[in-house]
Design a protein around this motif. Structure first.
Motif, short mmCIF file in Angstrom:
data_model
loop_
_atom_site.label_atom_id
_atom_site.label_comp_id
_atom_site.label_asym_id
_atom_site.label_seq_id
_atom_site.Cartn_x
_atom_site.Cartn_y
_atom_site.Cartn_z
N UNK A 115 0.83 -1.21 0.00
CA UNK A 115 0.00 0.00 0.00
C UNK A 115 0.87 1.26 0.00
N UNK A 116 1.94 1.24 0.79
CA UNK A 116 2.85 2.39 0.82
C UNK A 116 3.51 2.58 -0.54
N UNK A 117 4.00 1.48 -1.10
CA UNK A 117 4.64 1.54 -2.42
C UNK A 117 3.65 2.04 -3.47
N UNK A 118 2.41 1.58 -3.39
CA UNK A 118 1.39 2.00 -4.36
C UNK A 118 1.12 3.50 -4.28
N UNK A 119 1.05 4.02 -3.06
CA UNK A 119 0.83 5.45 -2.89
C UNK A 119 2.01 6.25 -3.44
N UNK A 120 3.21 5.75 -3.20
CA UNK A 120 4.40 6.42 -3.73
C UNK A 120 4.43 6.34 -5.25
N UNK A 121 4.01 5.20 -5.80
CA UNK A 121 4.01 5.02 -7.25
C UNK A 121 3.06 6.00 -7.93
N UNK A 122 1.91 6.27 -7.32
CA UNK A 122 0.97 7.21 -7.90
C UNK A 122 1.56 8.61 -7.98
N UNK A 123 2.27 9.00 -6.93
CA UNK A 123 2.92 10.31 -6.93
C UNK A 123 4.05 10.33 -7.95
N UNK A 124 4.85 9.26 -7.97
CA UNK A 124 5.95 9.15 -8.93
C UNK A 124 5.44 9.31 -10.35
N UNK A 125 4.37 8.60 -10.69
CA UNK A 125 3.83 8.64 -12.06
C UNK A 125 3.38 10.05 -12.43
N UNK A 126 2.74 10.72 -11.48
CA UNK A 126 2.26 12.09 -11.73
C UNK A 126 3.43 13.05 -11.94
N UNK A 127 4.45 12.92 -11.12
CA UNK A 127 5.57 13.86 -11.17
C UNK A 127 6.50 13.61 -12.36
N UNK A 128 6.70 12.35 -12.72
CA UNK A 128 7.67 12.02 -13.77
C UNK A 128 7.33 12.65 -15.11
N UNK A 129 6.08 12.91 -15.35
CA UNK A 129 5.66 13.47 -16.64
C UNK A 129 6.31 14.82 -16.91
N UNK A 130 6.74 15.50 -15.81
CA UNK A 130 7.30 16.85 -15.96
C UNK A 130 8.82 16.86 -16.02
N UNK A 131 9.46 15.70 -15.96
CA UNK A 131 10.92 15.67 -15.96
C UNK A 131 11.46 16.06 -17.34
N UNK A 132 12.46 16.95 -17.35
CA UNK A 132 13.06 17.37 -18.61
C UNK A 132 14.35 16.65 -18.95
N UNK A 133 15.10 16.24 -17.92
CA UNK A 133 16.41 15.60 -18.14
C UNK A 133 16.52 14.37 -17.24
N UNK A 134 16.81 13.23 -17.84
CA UNK A 134 16.90 11.96 -17.10
C UNK A 134 18.27 11.34 -17.30
N UNK A 135 18.85 10.86 -16.20
CA UNK A 135 20.10 10.10 -16.25
C UNK A 135 19.78 8.65 -15.93
N UNK A 136 20.13 7.75 -16.85
CA UNK A 136 19.85 6.33 -16.65
C UNK A 136 21.03 5.48 -17.06
N UNK A 137 20.82 4.14 -17.00
CA UNK A 137 21.94 3.23 -17.24
C UNK A 137 21.60 2.05 -18.15
N UNK A 138 20.31 1.73 -18.29
CA UNK A 138 19.93 0.50 -18.98
C UNK A 138 18.91 0.76 -20.07
N UNK A 139 18.77 -0.21 -20.96
CA UNK A 139 17.73 -0.10 -21.99
C UNK A 139 16.35 -0.09 -21.35
N UNK A 140 16.22 -0.74 -20.19
CA UNK A 140 14.93 -0.78 -19.49
C UNK A 140 14.54 0.62 -19.01
N UNK A 141 15.46 1.30 -18.29
CA UNK A 141 15.05 2.61 -17.78
C UNK A 141 14.90 3.62 -18.92
#
Length: 424
Positions: free
Chosen positions: A173-199
């Protein structure tokens, strides 16, 4: 160049606040990156802390603890109301940004409240992908299929009441609540640093307007200093796994695999760091696997320090990573840089970390028969498995080389700042 980090890890600040403690927690790689970047840039770090502490300078880094409230009250809110943070500390974040006035803000991870500053500051912001709770939520029940998610260990102590989690359903339940916020916020990200084809792929959907940059991680110091030289010849086979008290990390696959190997009369000892006999996930595994839970050959080590972890790895013959979902798991990277023969599940970003049939073997997550077969394949082809380890080590030494990682971040920072200046 002045850079302000928002970090789940205290990084070097842990040494200051914990009076030289050797523990680097789960942020060991950020500790290392902090150490190497602080002499190249003017580095400032914001982190959450459960005690009131003033800002401080340690070595060449400025630290800003954000007080998250009384630890007992906050844990009770999480335990009984599944409370997660979103804009709770936004005023403190913005005040720190105003005081520091950085050229760039770097947020490490998408799972915390730090993303609330997006679109509220004119300073360019980049975000590192660590894991992703939106996908983790989707894969949460993969191993146990939701069975025993509500199972509880009876513990009536006051400490358990305040700090413990009743069961993995509470965690979900805690993870789910955090995931909802994460999904909402990520849409506004302009620059992402990642490492894998998955991310890279998931952020094309979750953050479709973002520019993607490749930035590798550093590993804990000890893993650069040793090299594995213990190929299996005969006798007892020792397998090693670093896991945790988590519902989706695949420990049940490892345990079932051990039982399958014993059923064909193999002498195996499987050592697991991060879990002990009393861990909730171990008790659930017993109930879930029933007769497929191994009655011998399992050695649950609990929490061990960095030195002991390295020694266990060097003594073992094969490393196995059984997770149902990962991005770039540090535990696998650590085994690879030592030069161990590795078997991992093809989950999330692991295919970018380890190339199948060149640097190790990848198997489908949740498939103990394929995992057991891969282990047999390893010991029946000792020269090939040894070469897998050599290839893995060669790749990892390049991927996690200190100067390479340091320079890549400095270049990313400079590129983002220049891009932002050109747009404005």
């Amino acid at each position: 160049m002045k850079v302000l980090w928002f970090s789940n890890s205290l990084a070097l600040g842990e040494e200051f606040l914990n009076k030289g403690s050797e523990s680097k927690g789960t942020g060991g790689w950020l500790y290392a990156l902090n150490s190497h970047l602080q002499n190249e840039i003017d580095l400032h770090i914001v982190f959450h802390y459960p005690k009131k502490r003033p800002s401080f300078v340690y070595q060449n880094t400025h630290f800003y603890p954000v007080y998250t409230g009384n630890i007992i009250i906050e844990n009770l809110k999480k335990r009984f109301f599944h409370k997660v943070y979103d804009e709770d500390f936004i005023d403190q974040y913005l005040r720190i940004i105003q005081v520091v006035d950085p050229d760039l803000i770097h947020i490490h991870g998408t799972e915390n409240a730090f993303l609330s500053i997006l679109q509220k500051s004119k300073i360019p912001v980049c975000v590192s992908i660590q894991g992703n709770l939106t996908v983790y939520q989707h894969k949460y029940n993969s191993g146990f299929m939701g069975y025993f998610i509500s199972y509880k260990l009876i513990n009536l102590s006051l400490k358990s009441l305040i700090f413990g989690r009743d069961n993995f359903k509470t965690n979900y339940y805690i993870l789910s609540n955090m995931a909802q916020i994460e999904k909402k916020r990520m849409f506004s990200i302009g620059h992402i640093i990642g490492r894998t084809s998955w991310d890279y792929r998931i952020t094309r959907i979750l953050a479709p307007r973002s520019q993607y940059y490749q930035g590798e991680e550093l590993l804990r110091d000890s893993f650069y200093k040793f090299e594995w030289r213990n190929p299996y010849k005969s006798g007892r086979l020792v397998i090693f796994t670093t896991n945790g008290n988590s519902y989706y990390k695949g420990i049940e696959t490892s345990l079932h695999t051990l039982k399958l190997l014993q059923d064909i009369d193999m002498d195996v000892e499987w050592r697991v760091a991060g879990i002990d006999d009393n861990s909730l996930i171990n008790q659930i595994s017993k109930k879930f696997l029933k007769d497929n839970y191994p009655s011998k050959g399992l050695k649950l080590l609990g929490s061990i320090n960095e030195h002991d972890l390295v020694q266990h790895l060097l003594e073992s013959h094969i490393y196995v990573m059984p997770s149902h979902i990962e991005n770039s798991p540090n535990n696998l990277c650590e085994a690879m840089i030592l030069g161990m023969p590795c078997i991992a599940t093809f989950a999330g970003g692991t295919g970018s970390i380890l190339e199948d049939k060149k640097e190790g073997i990848l198997v489908q997550d949740g498939d103990p028969w394929a995992m057991a077969g891969a282990i047999v394949e390893m010991i029946n082809n000792p020269e090939k498995s040894f070469q897998y380890g050599r290839n893995a080590r060669e790749k990892s030494l390049k991927r996690h080389q200190v100067d390479f990682v340091k320079k890549s971040y400095l270049n990313i920072y400079q590129e983002i700042i220049q891009r932002d200046n050109s747009e404005h």
